[in-house]
Design an enzyme around this catalytic site. Structure first.
Site, PDB file in Angstrom:
ATOM      1  N   LYS A  49     -93.760 -19.501 -63.624  1.00  0.00           N
ATOM      2  CA  LYS A  49     -93.003 -19.263 -62.396  1.00  0.00           C
ATOM      3  C   LYS A  49     -93.900 -18.922 -61.211  1.00  0.00           C
ATOM      4  CE  LYS A  49     -89.393 -20.195 -64.772  1.00  0.00           C
ATOM      5  NZ  LYS A  49     -89.844 -20.042 -66.147  1.00  0.00           N
ATOM      6  N   TYR A 263     -80.405 -21.153 -76.551  1.00  0.00           N
ATOM      7  CA  TYR A 263     -81.451 -20.522 -75.758  1.00  0.00           C
ATOM      8  C   TYR A 263     -81.730 -19.098 -76.282  1.00  0.00           C
ATOM      9  CZ  TYR A 263     -83.724 -18.201 -71.878  1.00  0.00           C
ATOM     10  OH  TYR A 263     -84.601 -17.482 -71.123  1.00  0.00           O
ATOM     11  N   TYR A 289     -89.733 -20.048 -75.357  1.00  0.00           N
ATOM     12  CA  TYR A 289     -90.122 -21.302 -74.693  1.00  0.00           C
ATOM     13  C   TYR A 289     -91.312 -21.984 -75.388  1.00  0.00           C
ATOM     14  CZ  TYR A 289     -87.400 -19.406 -70.755  1.00  0.00           C
ATOM     15  OH  TYR A 289     -86.410 -18.889 -69.951  1.00  0.00           O
TER      16      TYR A 289
HETATM   17  C1  LIG Z   1     -89.052 -20.556 -67.282  1.00  0.00           C
HETATM   18  C2  LIG Z   1     -89.968 -20.874 -68.407  1.00  0.00           C
HETATM   19  C3  LIG Z   1     -90.097 -22.185 -68.912  1.00  0.00           C
HETATM   20  C4  LIG Z   1     -89.241 -23.322 -68.441  1.00  0.00           C
HETATM   21  O1  LIG Z   1     -89.545 -23.755 -67.176  1.00  0.00           O
HETATM   22  P1  LIG Z   1     -88.403 -24.398 -66.283  1.00  0.00           P
HETATM   23  O2  LIG Z   1     -89.082 -24.768 -65.050  1.00  0.00           O
HETATM   24  O3  LIG Z   1     -87.355 -23.337 -66.130  1.00  0.00           O
HETATM   25  O4  LIG Z   1     -87.842 -25.550 -67.047  1.00  0.00           O
HETATM   26  C5  LIG Z   1     -91.020 -22.418 -69.901  1.00  0.00           C
HETATM   27  N1  LIG Z   1     -91.757 -21.424 -70.403  1.00  0.00           N
HETATM   28  C6  LIG Z   1     -91.660 -20.164 -69.973  1.00  0.00           C
HETATM   29  C7  LIG Z   1     -92.497 -19.137 -70.615  1.00  0.00           C
HETATM   30  C8  LIG Z   1     -90.760 -19.839 -68.961  1.00  0.00           C
HETATM   31  O5  LIG Z   1     -90.664 -18.568 -68.548  1.00  0.00           O
END
Ligand SMILES: *Cc1c(COP(=O)(O)O)cnc(C)c1O
Length: 333
Positions: A49, A263, A289
């Protein structure tokens, strides 16, 4: 418009390293695996992010904002990085949080990202699961305006076209690193949720007319998101960059089947992937993730999706603070 013309505030440690994963590659019998270390973007434990926030916080500043509002789940990495960016740049930060994952570890509601949000001095607004977080952010913005504040709303995951520019820039950065190492980038694999990372990478690869396959592993258990959300965002991001067309069908793919029940809910393959990468490479992934994305990559390797000599880059998108929100998953091996 060229990327360098968009307002951007430096928040991330860039370029992030591109490293080989020799022991993991050997264990799996090829291809040549590499990791792009976006877990090392530097801001308050890092993650993907931060690249988006370089553009989003610049837009907030241009707007004359004194406060940023964003939203996410209790263990949102996006929310934590936004709180840190706000602290660093002197904005107030208001967070709409909802319990969107039913996970029973007590630490889920105390530790990990949530602990860090408090430390970073954000104001938390806690809501039950199922809350319409976008509507809640609008209400909050109205209340703050009535108090004379100037709020700027950053969407969930930072995933609008402005935020996605961070990953268009990341695609250019990665391709330049590959060229320097004489590495022919065959495929790029990453975790996909709100879609900004995917949209930016795809728009960046389109800008370069690069042939690498972009394999986005779905962590939301939502296969419809590609057509409904992700491809429209790719087109919007590409349009910001002045592109009239994107790459042909088949250049990118949403890889389904690795999200488990939903999720944030752990899977056996995620646990295996997190443990394998820790054991063989000393590299920490996360349960929500990058662990599921790595499980997807391992499954694709085992299914023979890549040639032995292909170069495949795994984008480590961060998220490691959430390891501490799931202690029971990793308590036994
Ligand atoms: C938010 C996030 C993602 C996914 O990214 P998006 O742009 O929301 O698809 C992947 N890995 C981590 C660790 C995240 O925090």
């Amino acid at each position: 418009m060229p990327l360098s013309d968009f307002p951007r505030l430096p928040l991330a440690h860039l370029p992030t390293p591109l490293e080989p994963l020799p022991r993991l590659s050997a264990e799996l019998g090829g291809p040549r695996l590499y990791v792009k270390r976006d877990d090392c973007t530097g801001l308050a434990f890092g993650g993907n992010k931060t690249r988006k926030l370089e553009f989003l916080m610049a837009a907030a500043q241009r707007d004359g904002a004194d406060t940023v509002i964003t939203a996410g789940g209790l263990q949102s990495n996006h929310v934590r990085q936004t709180a840190a960016a706000a602290a660093r740049l002197g904005f107030a930060c208001e967070l709409v949080l909802s319990r969107n994952v039913e996970w029973s570890d007590a630490a889920y509601g105390e530790s990990g990202n949530l602990q860090l949000d408090r430390l970073l001095d954000a104001r938390l607004h806690l809501h039950p699961g199922g809350t319409d977080r976008a509507a809640e952010m609008d209400h909050l913005a109205e209340r703050l305006r009535a108090e004379g504040r100037h709020p700027y709303i950053i969407p969930i995951g930072g995933s609008n076209a402005t935020g996605s520019l961070g990953y268009a820039a990341a695609a250019l950065e990665l391709v330049a690193q590959c060229e320097e190492l004489d590495l022919r980038l065959g495929a790029l694999v990453h975790a996909c949720s709100s879609g900004g990372t995917f949209a930016g990478l795809e728009a960046g690869l389109a800008k370069l007319d690069h042939p690498a396959r972009l394999l986005a592993v779905d962590v939301n258990a939502d296969p419809a998101a590609m057509q409904e959300d992700y491809l429209p965002l790719v087109r919007e991001t590409a349009a910001l960059l002045g592109l009239e067309t994107i790459r042909p069908d088949g250049s990118c793919e949403l890889v389904n089947g690795h999200a488990g029940e939903g999720y944030g809910l752990p899977t056996a393959a995620m646990k295996e992937a997190v443990q394998m990468v820790a054991r063989l490479e000393g590299l920490l992934l996360d349960p929500v993730y990058s662990g599921k994305a790595m499980a997807g990559l391992i499954a694709m390797v085992r299914a023979g999706r890549f040639g032995k000599d292909d170069s495949v880059v795994f984008l480590h998108s961060g998220g490691t603070p959430a390891l501490f929100a799931y202690p029971s998953v990793f308590a036994s091996s």
